[in-house]
Design a protein around this motif. Structure first.
Motif, mmCIF file in Angstrom:
data_model
loop_
_atom_site.group_PDB
_atom_site.id
_atom_site.type_symbol
_atom_site.label_atom_id
_atom_site.label_comp_id
_atom_site.label_asym_id
_atom_site.label_seq_id
_atom_site.Cartn_x
_atom_site.Cartn_y
_atom_site.Cartn_z
ATOM 1 N N CYS A 29 -8.322 73.125 85.895
ATOM 2 C CA CYS A 29 -8.010 74.167 86.674
ATOM 3 C C CYS A 29 -8.477 75.340 86.316
ATOM 4 C CB CYS A 29 -6.326 74.492 86.922
ATOM 5 S SG CYS A 29 -5.796 75.783 87.798
ATOM 6 N N LYS A 30 -9.541 75.756 86.830
ATOM 7 C CA LYS A 30 -10.240 77.139 86.450
ATOM 8 C C LYS A 30 -9.350 78.375 86.573
ATOM 9 C CE LYS A 30 -14.941 75.389 87.906
ATOM 10 N NZ LYS A 30 -14.613 74.086 88.910
ATOM 11 N N GLU A 31 -8.480 78.336 87.181
ATOM 12 C CA GLU A 31 -7.583 79.573 87.640
ATOM 13 C C GLU A 31 -6.388 79.759 86.570
ATOM 14 O OE1 GLU A 31 -8.654 81.602 90.001
ATOM 15 O OE2 GLU A 31 -10.281 79.834 90.340
ATOM 16 N N GLY A 32 -6.225 78.736 85.546
ATOM 17 C CA GLY A 32 -5.192 78.613 84.627
ATOM 18 C C GLY A 32 -3.683 78.641 85.397
ATOM 19 N N ALA A 33 -3.699 78.032 86.283
ATOM 20 C CA ALA A 33 -2.641 77.956 87.205
ATOM 21 C C ALA A 33 -1.675 76.858 86.955
ATOM 22 C CB ALA A 33 -2.835 77.951 88.836
ATOM 23 N N ILE A 34 -2.329 75.939 85.938
ATOM 24 C CA ILE A 34 -1.347 74.574 85.626
ATOM 25 C C ILE A 34 -1.367 74.792 84.188
ATOM 26 C CG2 ILE A 34 -1.413 72.245 85.434
ATOM 27 C CD1 ILE A 34 -2.825 72.214 88.292
ATOM 28 N N ILE A 35 0.044 74.598 83.629
ATOM 29 C CA ILE A 35 -0.034 74.286 82.036
ATOM 30 C C ILE A 35 1.137 73.217 82.080
ATOM 31 C CG2 ILE A 35 -0.313 76.742 81.438
ATOM 32 C CD1 ILE A 35 2.851 76.989 81.466
ATOM 33 N N ALA A 40 1.570 81.419 91.886
ATOM 34 C CA ALA A 40 1.001 82.992 92.261
ATOM 35 C C ALA A 40 -0.809 82.805 91.730
ATOM 36 C CB ALA A 40 1.548 84.041 91.180
ATOM 37 N N LYS A 41 -1.025 81.887 90.969
ATOM 38 C CA LYS A 41 -2.451 82.130 90.300
ATOM 39 C C LYS A 41 -3.338 80.968 91.244
ATOM 40 C CE LYS A 41 -1.969 83.216 85.387
ATOM 41 N NZ LYS A 41 -2.258 82.797 84.160
ATOM 42 N N CYS A 42 -2.674 79.857 91.937
ATOM 43 C CA CYS A 42 -3.445 78.977 92.718
ATOM 44 C C CYS A 42 -3.959 79.404 93.481
ATOM 45 C CB CYS A 42 -2.168 77.949 93.109
ATOM 46 S SG CYS A 42 -2.988 76.466 93.910
ATOM 47 N N ILE A 43 -5.367 79.023 93.697
ATOM 48 C CA ILE A 43 -6.210 79.533 94.843
ATOM 49 C C ILE A 43 -6.256 78.267 95.937
ATOM 50 C CG2 ILE A 43 -7.344 81.250 93.579
ATOM 51 C CD1 ILE A 43 -10.023 79.449 94.009
ATOM 52 N N TYR A 44 -5.807 77.261 95.778
ATOM 53 C CA TYR A 44 -5.566 76.075 96.547
ATOM 54 C C TYR A 44 -7.144 75.366 96.575
ATOM 55 C CZ TYR A 44 -1.488 78.519 98.239
ATOM 56 O OH TYR A 44 -0.550 79.474 97.997
#
Lengths: 79, 290
Positions: B183-189, B201-205
């Motif tokens: 995940c390039k957006e750092g939306a998954i930990i 909030a960080k996910c760009i789908y």
């Protein structure tokens, strides 16, 4: 450390796409179904692309761990 | 310079003929929707470029082809021969321009929607100047298959890109953690229980988690299009503004039709859609279109 057994290993740090995938594919072809291959990949494109391509070839990613600051260690199970 | 008797002046007005620097020479712009063309057509273009032009072609920014160096006296014959071969002439001026697109999900591994098919549908429906649709200025539309936005939807008057909402089936997750590093957006930990947690909030789908997941535990909840309006390049570039997320692909044509009506009603002669939106308001555009 990973809890998985390792039958063979490839250090592909510093190897660019798509050469890193091709080397992974060739190594997997030499191995037996069910064998585990450990691969070291750089962060960025390599870790994003190689596991995905490996999955598309039908193999399974069992584990991903950090290896130092800028790389990852993945375990692939050959299908 | 005398006009050939057979020249179709009405046809000339639809555009596609571009005067060159050299006296009496024109470039003929071809209509190549979504930049897709069969090899036989390409061969025919090459043949006619040597027969009527100077043998040189220009590949345009909007994925079209222009045959350069056609003498004015030969334009009509060249047009007739192009059209007989099933090729169509392009547009210029204040018209709905050829629709561009990436290869999309039909070809590209990253594609989330069939951008090419959507682009062809939009081109068939809106291209040129349909009855009652005299536009203030040029109008450009593009379709991108995924969030990488290769055909630049935010730089078009109306642009779309594919998007996908992921959902995790926890029972199927093997806890490998590839989605976190992909995940390039750092939306998954990865949580303490070795299950990934997605930050909405960080996910760009983009769907990278779905594509990378070795066990297909990340699945598609819904696929759709993000829609933008008012983008342009040129002298005063401006990025398009978000109209909506997760537009159903079959509603994309309605969005284009709605924005075109807004532009025709509110746009001043010579201004691009983005300028109209800045004056009238994005809220008002959304109220009329969505």
């Amino acid at each position: 450390m990973s809890k998985f057994k390792v039958d063979d290993s490839l250090d592909l740090r510093g190897v660019l796409c798509p050469i890193n995938f091709v080397k992974t594919k060739l190594k997997l072809e030499e191995m037996e179904p069910g064998d585990h291959l450990e691969v070291l990949l750089d962060e960025g494109d390599p870790i994003a692309n190689v596991p995905r391509s490996v999955k598309e070839e039908g193999h399974m990613i069992l584990k991903v761990d950090r290896e130092g600051e800028h790389a990852y260690r993945i375990i692939i199970k050959k299908s | 310079m005398s006009l050939p008797k057979t020249i179709d002046l009405a046809a000339m007005k639809t555009g596609g003929l571009i005067k060159q620097r050299e006296k009496d020479l024109f470039a003929i712009r071809l209509r190549v929707p979504v930049g897709r063309m069969g090899a036989d057509h390409l061969r025919k273009i090459g043949e006619l470029a040597k027969k009527y032009g100077n043998g040189m072609l220009h590949f345009t920014v909007r994925q079209g082809i222009e045959i350069q160096g056609v003498p004015f006296a030969d334009i009509q014959t060249a047009r007739d021969e192009l059209e007989a071969a099933g090729l169509r002439i392009g547009a210029c001026g204040p018209r709905f321009r050829v629709v561009t697109a990436c290869p999309g999900a039909a070809v590209c591994p990253n594609g989330l929607v069939d951008a090419g098919a959507l682009g062809l549908e939009a081109d068939e429906r809106f291209y040129g100047q349909p009855e009652g649709l005299e536009l203030p200025h040029k109008f450009k539309v593009t379709f991108a298959g995924c969030t990488s936005c290769c055909p630049k939807p935010q730089e078009n008057d109306v642009g779309f890109h594919g998007q996908v909402e992921p959902v995790l089936f926890e029972d199927e997750c093997n806890g490998c953690g590839i989605c976190e590093v992909t995940c390039k957006e750092g939306a998954i930990i990865m949580g303490d229980d070795d299950l990934p947690v997605r930050n909405e909030a960080k996910c760009i789908y983009c769907g990278d988690c779905i594509n990378s997941c070795p066990t297909d535990a990340w699945k598609v909840k819904r696929t759709g299009l993000a829609a933008f309006a008012g983008g342009r390049w040129g002298r005063h570039p401006e990025l398009g503004q978000k109209l909506a997320d997760f537009v159903e692909p079959e509603k994309a044509m309605d969005i284009i039709a709605g924005v075109l009506k807004f532009y025709k009603d509110e746009g001043k002669r010579g201004e691009r859609l983005g300028v109209t939106i800045n004056r009238v308001g994005l809220t008002e555009l959304k109220r009329r279109v969505l």
